[in-house]
Design a protein around this motif. Structure first.
Motif, PDB file in Angstrom:
ATOM      1  N   LYS A  16       0.734  -1.091   0.042  1.00 13.76           N
ATOM      2  CA  LYS A  16       0.072  -0.067   0.161  1.00 13.76           C
ATOM      3  C   LYS A  16       0.993   1.320  -0.078  1.00 13.76           C
ATOM      4  N   GLU A  17       1.871   1.311   0.991  1.00 13.77           N
ATOM      5  CA  GLU A  17       2.890   2.387   0.953  1.00 13.77           C
ATOM      6  C   GLU A  17       3.457   2.702  -0.386  1.00 13.77           C
TER       7      GLU A  17
ATOM      8  N   SER B 258      -5.874   5.190  -0.164  1.00 13.18           N
ATOM      9  CA  SER B 258      -5.425   5.048   1.343  1.00 13.18           C
ATOM     10  C   SER B 258      -6.495   4.257   1.926  1.00 13.18           C
ATOM     11  N   GLY B 259      -7.799   4.383   1.732  1.00 12.57           N
ATOM     12  CA  GLY B 259      -9.050   3.802   2.286  1.00 12.57           C
ATOM     13  C   GLY B 259      -9.154   2.525   1.893  1.00 12.57           C
ATOM     14  N   LEU B 260      -8.991   2.343   0.623  1.00 17.19           N
ATOM     15  CA  LEU B 260      -9.392   1.010   0.036  1.00 17.19           C
ATOM     16  C   LEU B 260      -8.421  -0.008   0.375  1.00 17.19           C
ATOM     17  N   LEU B 261      -7.037   0.065   0.328  1.00 17.01           N
ATOM     18  CA  LEU B 261      -6.226  -0.961   0.428  1.00 17.01           C
ATOM     19  C   LEU B 261      -5.656  -1.211   1.912  1.00 17.01           C
ATOM     20  N   GLU B 262      -5.315  -2.570   2.264  1.00 14.98           N
ATOM     21  CA  GLU B 262      -5.188  -2.823   3.635  1.00 14.98           C
ATOM     22  C   GLU B 262      -3.549  -2.699   3.590  1.00 14.98           C
ATOM     23  N   ASP B 263      -3.097  -2.328   4.980  1.00 15.07           N
ATOM     24  CA  ASP B 263      -1.565  -2.112   5.378  1.00 15.07           C
ATOM     25  C   ASP B 263      -1.041  -3.705   5.610  1.00 15.07           C
TER      26      ASP B 263
ATOM     27  N   LYS C 132      -0.579  -5.789   3.015  1.00 19.84           N
ATOM     28  CA  LYS C 132      -1.197  -6.595   1.981  1.00 19.84           C
ATOM     29  C   LYS C 132      -0.191  -6.333   0.677  1.00 19.84           C
TER      30      LYS C 132
ATOM     31  N   TYR D 217      -0.317  -6.291  -3.481  1.00 19.27           N
ATOM     32  CA  TYR D 217      -1.241  -5.910  -4.643  1.00 19.27           C
ATOM     33  C   TYR D 217      -0.541  -5.667  -5.941  1.00 19.27           C
TER      34      TYR D 217
ATOM     35  N   GLN E 201      -9.839  -1.910  -8.543  1.00 19.83           N
ATOM     36  CA  GLN E 201     -10.430  -1.541  -7.186  1.00 19.83           C
ATOM     37  C   GLN E 201     -10.433  -0.021  -7.407  1.00 19.83           C
TER      38      GLN E 201
END
Length: 61
Positions: A15-16, A33-38, A40, A42, A50
Motif C-alpha cells: 500500500k505504501e 489509502s482507504g481501499l487498500l489494507e496495510d 498486503k 497488490y 479496485q
C-alpha cells in the motif's frame, strides 16, 4: 517432449508504495489509502481495478 508454458508473474507492491508512486493523483491516492489494507501485496491491475470500481460506484442518497 512438450514444453511447459510459463506464465509471467505480475509484480506486487505494498500500500505504501502505491501511495508514494507518481502514477496516481492526490485524489486517487486518498481513495487508495482507504481501499487498500496495510501489509498486503497488490498488483497494478488489482489496484487499478479496485480504484475504477470505487470511482464508478453509484452514489447512494
Amino acid at each position: 517432449m512438450a514444453k511447459d508454458k510459463i506464465e509471467p508473474v505480475e509484480a506486487q507492491f505494498m500500500k505504501e508504495q502505491f501511495l508514494d508512486s507518481s502514477r496516481y493523483t492526490a485524489l486517487q491516492k486518498d481513495v487508495l489509502s482507504g481501499l487498500l489494507e496495510d501489509g498486503k501485496l497488490y498488483s497494478l491491475s488489482d489496484v487499478d481495478r479496485q480504484l475504477q470500481d470505487f470511482l464508478n460506484r453509484e452514489v447512494q442518497a
